[in-house]
Design an enzyme around this catalytic site. Sequence first.
Site, PDB file in Angstrom:
ATOM      1  N   SER A 141     -77.941 -11.751  63.832  1.00 51.15           N
ATOM      2  CA  SER A 141     -78.195 -12.856  62.853  1.00 51.15           C
ATOM      3  C   SER A 141     -77.383 -12.319  61.400  1.00 51.15           C
ATOM      4  O   SER A 141     -77.566 -13.169  60.543  1.00 51.15           O
ATOM      5  CB  SER A 141     -79.690 -13.153  62.677  1.00 51.15           C
ATOM      6  OG  SER A 141     -79.983 -13.258  64.001  1.00 51.15           O
ATOM      7  N   ILE A 169     -78.584 -10.390  59.176  1.00 48.71           N
ATOM      8  CA  ILE A 169     -79.490 -10.653  58.088  1.00 48.71           C
ATOM      9  C   ILE A 169     -79.914  -9.050  57.694  1.00 48.71           C
ATOM     10  O   ILE A 169     -80.003  -8.265  58.425  1.00 48.71           O
ATOM     11  CB  ILE A 169     -80.830 -11.087  58.381  1.00 48.71           C
ATOM     12  CG1 ILE A 169     -80.479 -12.567  59.092  1.00 48.71           C
ATOM     13  CG2 ILE A 169     -81.596 -11.312  57.303  1.00 48.71           C
ATOM     14  CD1 ILE A 169     -79.703 -13.536  58.351  1.00 48.71           C
ATOM     15  N   HIS A 172     -82.463  -7.554  56.518  1.00 45.63           N
ATOM     16  CA  HIS A 172     -84.065  -7.837  56.453  1.00 45.63           C
ATOM     17  C   HIS A 172     -84.599  -7.295  55.168  1.00 45.63           C
ATOM     18  O   HIS A 172     -84.279  -5.888  55.118  1.00 45.63           O
ATOM     19  CB  HIS A 172     -84.881  -7.646  57.632  1.00 45.63           C
ATOM     20  CG  HIS A 172     -84.567  -8.395  58.717  1.00 45.63           C
ATOM     21  ND1 HIS A 172     -84.740  -9.887  58.764  1.00 45.63           N
ATOM     22  CD2 HIS A 172     -83.634  -8.038  59.965  1.00 45.63           C
ATOM     23  CE1 HIS A 172     -84.143 -10.305  59.815  1.00 45.63           C
ATOM     24  NE2 HIS A 172     -83.747  -9.227  60.827  1.00 45.63           N
ATOM     25  N   VAL A 219     -68.667   6.889  78.552  1.00 46.45           N
ATOM     26  CA  VAL A 219     -69.176   8.188  78.945  1.00 46.45           C
ATOM     27  C   VAL A 219     -69.967   8.000  80.159  1.00 46.45           C
ATOM     28  O   VAL A 219     -70.499   7.018  80.511  1.00 46.45           O
ATOM     29  CB  VAL A 219     -70.245   8.446  77.662  1.00 46.45           C
ATOM     30  CG1 VAL A 219     -70.885   9.788  78.233  1.00 46.45           C
ATOM     31  CG2 VAL A 219     -69.385   8.809  76.447  1.00 46.45           C
ATOM     32  N   LYS A 226     -88.486 -12.636  65.682  1.00 47.93           N
ATOM     33  CA  LYS A 226     -88.584 -13.521  64.392  1.00 47.93           C
ATOM     34  C   LYS A 226     -88.209 -15.163  64.399  1.00 47.93           C
ATOM     35  O   LYS A 226     -88.258 -15.678  63.627  1.00 47.93           O
ATOM     36  CB  LYS A 226     -87.680 -12.878  63.399  1.00 47.93           C
ATOM     37  CG  LYS A 226     -87.828 -11.435  63.226  1.00 47.93           C
ATOM     38  CD  LYS A 226     -87.056 -10.812  62.224  1.00 47.93           C
ATOM     39  CE  LYS A 226     -87.348  -9.450  62.035  1.00 47.93           C
ATOM     40  NZ  LYS A 226     -86.725  -8.647  63.150  1.00 47.93           N
ATOM     41  N   GLU A 260     -83.047  -2.174  68.240  1.00 52.99           N
ATOM     42  CA  GLU A 260     -82.931  -3.618  68.103  1.00 52.99           C
ATOM     43  C   GLU A 260     -83.453  -3.949  66.531  1.00 52.99           C
ATOM     44  O   GLU A 260     -83.441  -3.267  65.726  1.00 52.99           O
ATOM     45  CB  GLU A 260     -84.040  -4.559  69.057  1.00 52.99           C
ATOM     46  CG  GLU A 260     -85.411  -3.676  68.664  1.00 52.99           C
ATOM     47  CD  GLU A 260     -86.585  -4.569  69.593  1.00 52.99           C
ATOM     48  OE1 GLU A 260     -86.499  -5.544  69.904  1.00 52.99           O
ATOM     49  OE2 GLU A 260     -87.582  -3.940  70.162  1.00 52.99           O
ATOM     50  N   CYS A 289     -52.660 -17.982  60.399  1.00 57.33           N
ATOM     51  CA  CYS A 289     -53.694 -18.894  60.715  1.00 57.33           C
ATOM     52  C   CYS A 289     -53.895 -19.895  59.827  1.00 57.33           C
ATOM     53  O   CYS A 289     -54.449 -19.617  58.571  1.00 57.33           O
ATOM     54  CB  CYS A 289     -55.009 -17.936  61.016  1.00 57.33           C
ATOM     55  SG  CYS A 289     -56.800 -18.679  60.919  1.00 57.33           S
ATOM     56  N   CYS A 314     -56.280 -22.383  59.699  1.00 55.98           N
ATOM     57  CA  CYS A 314     -57.671 -22.880  59.395  1.00 55.98           C
ATOM     58  C   CYS A 314     -58.281 -21.787  58.369  1.00 55.98           C
ATOM     59  O   CYS A 314     -58.876 -22.369  57.399  1.00 55.98           O
ATOM     60  CB  CYS A 314     -58.730 -22.760  60.644  1.00 55.98           C
ATOM     61  SG  CYS A 314     -57.847 -23.934  61.823  1.00 55.98           S
ATOM     62  N   CYS A 321     -60.002 -24.480  64.654  1.00 58.27           N
ATOM     63  CA  CYS A 321     -59.322 -24.571  65.746  1.00 58.27           C
ATOM     64  C   CYS A 321     -59.407 -23.191  66.726  1.00 58.27           C
ATOM     65  O   CYS A 321     -58.863 -23.510  67.839  1.00 58.27           O
ATOM     66  CB  CYS A 321     -57.807 -24.938  65.490  1.00 58.27           C
ATOM     67  SG  CYS A 321     -56.709 -23.854  65.709  1.00 58.27           S
TER      68      CYS A 321
HETATM   69  C1  LIG Z   1     -79.678 -11.521  68.745  1.00 60.44           C
HETATM   70  C2  LIG Z   1     -79.784 -10.337  67.934  1.00 60.44           C
HETATM   71  C3  LIG Z   1     -80.099 -10.699  66.237  1.00 60.44           C
HETATM   72  C4  LIG Z   1     -80.217  -9.430  65.656  1.00 60.44           C
HETATM   73  N1  LIG Z   1     -80.308  -9.735  64.244  1.00 60.44           N
HETATM   74  C5  LIG Z   1     -80.516  -8.805  63.395  1.00 60.44           C
HETATM   75  C6  LIG Z   1     -80.498  -9.055  62.012  1.00 60.44           C
HETATM   76  O1  LIG Z   1     -80.426 -10.078  61.413  1.00 60.44           O
HETATM   77  N2  LIG Z   1     -80.537  -7.942  61.111  1.00 60.44           N
HETATM   78  C7  LIG Z   1     -80.469  -6.793  61.666  1.00 60.44           C
HETATM   79  O2  LIG Z   1     -80.855  -5.883  60.819  1.00 60.44           O
HETATM   80  N3  LIG Z   1     -80.488  -6.388  62.980  1.00 60.44           N
HETATM   81  C8  LIG Z   1     -80.270  -7.301  63.991  1.00 60.44           C
HETATM   82  N4  LIG Z   1     -80.241  -7.076  65.016  1.00 60.44           N
HETATM   83  C9  LIG Z   1     -80.282  -5.655  65.541  1.00 60.44           C
HETATM   84  C10 LIG Z   1     -78.772  -5.252  65.246  1.00 60.44           C
HETATM   85  O3  LIG Z   1     -77.873  -5.983  65.805  1.00 60.44           O
HETATM   86  C11 LIG Z   1     -78.846  -4.011  66.183  1.00 60.44           C
HETATM   87  O4  LIG Z   1     -79.977  -3.049  65.841  1.00 60.44           O
HETATM   88  C12 LIG Z   1     -77.633  -3.094  65.881  1.00 60.44           C
HETATM   89  O5  LIG Z   1     -76.471  -3.773  66.056  1.00 60.44           O
HETATM   90  C13 LIG Z   1     -77.580  -2.057  66.937  1.00 60.44           C
HETATM   91  O6  LIG Z   1     -76.419  -1.202  66.764  1.00 60.44           O
HETATM   92  P1  LIG Z   1     -76.113  -0.115  67.725  1.00 60.44           P
HETATM   93  O7  LIG Z   1     -74.831   0.506  67.382  1.00 60.44           O
HETATM   94  O8  LIG Z   1     -77.310   0.640  68.232  1.00 60.44           O
HETATM   95  O9  LIG Z   1     -75.595  -0.824  69.072  1.00 60.44           O
HETATM   96  P2  LIG Z   1     -74.310  -1.694  69.513  1.00 60.44           P
HETATM   97  O10 LIG Z   1     -73.871  -2.169  68.648  1.00 60.44           O
HETATM   98  O11 LIG Z   1     -74.909  -2.157  70.788  1.00 60.44           O
HETATM   99  O12 LIG Z   1     -73.453  -0.395  69.862  1.00 60.44           O
HETATM  100  C14 LIG Z   1     -73.370   0.259  70.933  1.00 60.44           C
HETATM  101  C15 LIG Z   1     -71.871   0.709  71.387  1.00 60.44           C
HETATM  102  O13 LIG Z   1     -71.989   1.773  72.107  1.00 60.44           O
HETATM  103  C16 LIG Z   1     -71.087   1.314  73.461  1.00 60.44           C
HETATM  104  N5  LIG Z   1     -71.322   2.079  74.723  1.00 60.44           N
HETATM  105  C17 LIG Z   1     -72.357   1.600  75.449  1.00 60.44           C
HETATM  106  N6  LIG Z   1     -72.399   2.452  76.505  1.00 60.44           N
HETATM  107  C18 LIG Z   1     -71.382   3.290  76.154  1.00 60.44           C
HETATM  108  C19 LIG Z   1     -70.870   4.493  77.148  1.00 60.44           C
HETATM  109  N7  LIG Z   1     -71.618   4.874  78.157  1.00 60.44           N
HETATM  110  N8  LIG Z   1     -70.049   5.161  76.470  1.00 60.44           N
HETATM  111  C20 LIG Z   1     -69.271   4.738  75.484  1.00 60.44           C
HETATM  112  N9  LIG Z   1     -69.598   3.925  74.683  1.00 60.44           N
HETATM  113  C21 LIG Z   1     -70.835   3.216  75.003  1.00 60.44           C
HETATM  114  C22 LIG Z   1     -70.824  -0.043  73.519  1.00 60.44           C
HETATM  115  O14 LIG Z   1     -69.810  -0.701  73.862  1.00 60.44           O
HETATM  116  C23 LIG Z   1     -71.122  -0.519  71.883  1.00 60.44           C
HETATM  117  O15 LIG Z   1     -69.947  -0.723  71.138  1.00 60.44           O
HETATM  118  C24 LIG Z   1     -80.095  -8.109  66.033  1.00 60.44           C
HETATM  119  C25 LIG Z   1     -79.709  -7.783  67.434  1.00 60.44           C
HETATM  120  C26 LIG Z   1     -79.642  -9.049  68.346  1.00 60.44           C
HETATM  121  C27 LIG Z   1     -79.216  -8.850  69.608  1.00 60.44           C
END
Ligand SMILES: Cc1cc2nc3c(=O)[nH]c(=O)nc-3n(C[C@H](O)[C@H](O)[C@H](O)COP(=O)(O)OP(=O)(O)OC[C@H]3O[C@@H](n4cnc5c(N)ncnc54)[C@H](O)[C@@H]3O)c2cc1C
Lengths: 411, 481
Positions: free
Chosen positions: B46, B48, B50, B173, B251, B336, B400, B402, B437
């Site tokens: 999203s 945001i 927060h 990995v 939320k 999350e 681009c 647009c 587009c």
């Molecule tokens: C629908 C939704 C709405 C959200 N809205 C908000 C919001 O408004 N505000 C907010 O603060 N948070 C929000 N969140 C939470 C936020 O998006 C996440 O907490 C954050 O992006 C998590 O980041 P990350 O780096 O842990 O995970 P990710 O961004 O998922 O990164 C994990 C990475 O690890 C890689 N990976 C996985 N397995 C392996 C492997 N075996 N070897 C190598 N690489 C690997 C993946 O490809 C990926 O690139 C939202 C989440 C969702 C799904």
Amino acid sequence: MTELVIIGGGPAGMSAAIAAYENGIRDILILERDERLGGILQQCIHNGFGLHRFGEELTGPEYAWRYEERVRELSIPFKLNTMVLDISEDKVITAANPTDGIFRIQAKAVILAMGCRERSRGALNISGTRPAGVYSAGTAQKLVNMKGFMPGKKVVILGSGDIGLIMARRMSLEGAEVKAVCELMPYSGGLARNIEQCLNDFNIPLLLSHTVVKIHGKKRVEGVTIAKVDDKGKPIEETRQFIECDTLLLSVGLIPENELTKSAGIDINKITNGASVTQSRETSIPGVFACGNVLHVHDLVDYVSEEAEIAGKNAALYINGELKNEVDIPIDTDGKVRYTVPQRITEKKDTKVFFRVANVYENAEIKVYSGDEVIFKTRKPKVAPGEMQCITLKEQQLENAEKLSIGLEVL
Amino acid sequence: MMYDVAIIGGGVVGGMLARTLSSYKLKICILEKENDVAMGASKANSAIVHAGFDAEPGTLKAKLNVKGSEMMERTAKELGVKYKRNGSLVVGFSDEDKKRIEELHDRGVKNGVRELSILDSEELHTLEPNISPDAICALNAPTGAIICPYELTIAAIGNAMDNGADLKVNFEVSEINKIGAEFEIISSNGDRINAEYVVNAAGINADDVAAMAGETDIKIHPRRGEYILLDKTSGGVVSHTIFRTPSTMGKGILVTPTVDGNLLLGPTAEDVEDKNDTSTTADGLSNVLTRCTETTNGINLRDTITSFCGLRAVGNTGDFIINSPQEHFINAAGIESPGLSASPAIAEYIIEMLNNQGLELVKNENYNPIRKPAHYFREASVAEKNRIIAEDRTYGRIICRCEGVSEGEIREAIRTNPPARDLDGVKRRTRAQMGRCQGGFCMPYITGILAEELGVPYESITKNGGSSKLMTGKTKEEQGI
Ligand SMILES: Cc1cc2nc3c(=O)[nH]c(=O)nc-3n(C[C@H](O)[C@H](O)[C@H](O)COP(=O)(O)OP(=O)(O)OC[C@H]3O[C@@H](n4cnc5c(N)ncnc54)[C@H](O)[C@@H]3O)c2cc1C
Ligand SMILES: Cc1cc2nc3c(=O)[nH]c(=O)nc-3n(C[C@H](O)[C@H](O)[C@H](O)COP(=O)(O)OP(=O)(O)OC[C@H]3O[C@@H](n4cnc5c(N)ncnc54)[C@H](O)[C@@H]3O)c2cc1C
């Protein structure tokens, strides 16, 4: 100050420039963002262009070349690789290109001839994955005809617009298997001759009242789920069917490219998505004209050239202070006739009115009313949304008109 | 290759961590399974930042959210990432909602969120005239903000790389072995690296990666969130982020402007099985619409430009799981929402853990926290743009139409850390193909520029790596048939 700036160097822009020149204007500049003049016709290597204008069947590039040659002959200036970024209400144009950078031009008159773009997948909200292999038909056409690459081998086409039909044939000729063309409506939006020559001749099924409900495949398209739709356009669950394919082409409509028009504050017609114009193709800003696909989507380029000539000639009159706006007669539509171009009559003289209908009607009577009085009528054995219609109102028919409306009755 | 710290996952958590670690004299490597960074939750959420009133007081979520959100403005500024403090509103429609909103207010105050207040209907509608007239009150959180999450992730990793960190993409990995004091990390292609410390920031797959290191208590399941994105012509429908009063499934569905001026609607919340399934569903999208039009007037579906889906990495504790089941190995799992908001604080939290386990932190005196904004050219004055075009003509050629992105900006995205290597990579860095587009016009040109810059054939360019090939071959004429 430049007397006339034309935005877009497709068939509309070029025809308008030539017409303005022939009506005495010399200080003209065409701005075109592509590396060449010719617009969308450059990639339409099939024939079927110019039947009305030249009485022969030309390919797109051949048709465009006839105009480009004339532009060159008359030494009408044009700038390529030049993207217009903004038009202001007082006709200051901002554009960018690699040699001049970002620059401004004050124009006395402007002709909008930016063409249209294709509706994309996003606008349809088809659910499923977002893999490679989903293209608009025009993009696929560019890849095949201009770049020499095949976007896929097993193809489903959504939408039976002309570009989709043409691409069904093109992909088949290139050895791809076109599995089906799905059309949401109970009729095709394309020209009858294209359905014959591009689908029937290649045994490609046209599935009317069908749509793609889901796209499958994580990295590359692996298939689509299609379904029949009910009369409200809602997919019928039991008719869902999976078709294996690696490519989905979308030919689901063209949208006039009117971002510049809107930012200039020009009134836009909700149905055409183009400017609302007078007989002389003048928009709500005096001295700004529009023609071609940016005004309303055309199926035949011949009409584009004709419309552009009207715009070019009237821009010349405007520049010379001779453009007449004697009256202001709006043309209403009844819904069965969806829209007309022009939307207003400003001079009582013989006038061609172009329009499209909302559905397929057989044995239809088109009537034009001035108040309650029928001033014009004509019968058509069959009209369809895919084919633009045209009638000519005579000067004497307009004599007492104050408000016109146009309607259709099925006999 | 031997590293001090290996980070598994190039999302916002891994990215922020890498960036902060790169301010110390350390050899760092980010391992990412996809062809590009920001391919997981960090690209589809999203967006945001927060304010921090939502999380249960005392949890890591609450603590790191409030702290992260306070750090975010400066972080975004240093990284040249678009950030806007537009404020959040939680809108209530019933007496029950009102009670819930009062609770949220108190909870926010406990969590240390500043400037919270409760608005009555009139105040609410003065602030946001398009909110449904049925709304009776709202929680007003002026410290809530919006940001571009993938831009933040890309910029953080780019900045880390500029300061010496390595990035390995297409490194999934699949095995982790402890050999003496070191970890050996092996990819599914058989590539390997060694590191003294490992941080698992693998998002939705963090439980699988934890299991590779012997920790099997972490369980993560995916929860789908679907979105609809509207054209910039709809961007002004609301100026705040509009939440509904929350339920147990997160939320709720929100309506928010984005930093780029579009309008974002979503997300749904649906538990699913498949960790790879980011497909959208007809039901989900129609649910988004119904719910959004309940809170907000003036949403015009005809302005839809795309829909997408993100997967929340829902952990089995209800809180972020940041732990160290074995020395020198740290999990950042179950991140999350509000993980994006918390990410700068998560990075500091993890670095403190690493330090406690013996990682030596010596300042890198060459560290430069500043990254040139990816949108520098776009936002420059006309005079400045013309200066740049005079130096490099490609900036005067718009590719681009647009979004008005020039060839120069696209080339820059392929030359800047972390380099774009596919169409989606160019898209996330430059916005080319992101407009109305959706690349219909510019895709063939961008493909050509990528092929040229990367020195590979046109037909080998992909949408987003792996088998996402754009072309299946040449035409007959090109083949000489
Ligand atoms: C629908 C939704 C709405 C959200 N809205 C908000 C919001 O408004 N505000 C907010 O603060 N948070 C929000 N969140 C939470 C936020 O998006 C996440 O907490 C954050 O992006 C998590 O980041 P990350 O780096 O842990 O995970 P990710 O961004 O998922 O990164 C994990 C990475 O690890 C890689 N990976 C996985 N397995 C392996 C492997 N075996 N070897 C190598 N690489 C690997 C993946 O490809 C990926 O690139 C939202 C989440 C969702 C799904
Ligand atoms: C695939 C396809 C098949 C067709 N088949 C047939 C057929 O068989 N027979 C037939 O008669 N007709 C056919 N047509 C219709 C006909 O080709 C079009 O109606 C005609 O080309 C429209 O001309 P135009 O000048 O309005 O638009 P375009 O040809 O689209 O030209 C518009 C020009 O404006 C430029 N431009 C746009 N915005 C800017 C800006 N901001 N700055 C600078 N320049 C700008 C564009 O680059 C373009 O060159 C077909 C059309 C298509 C797309």
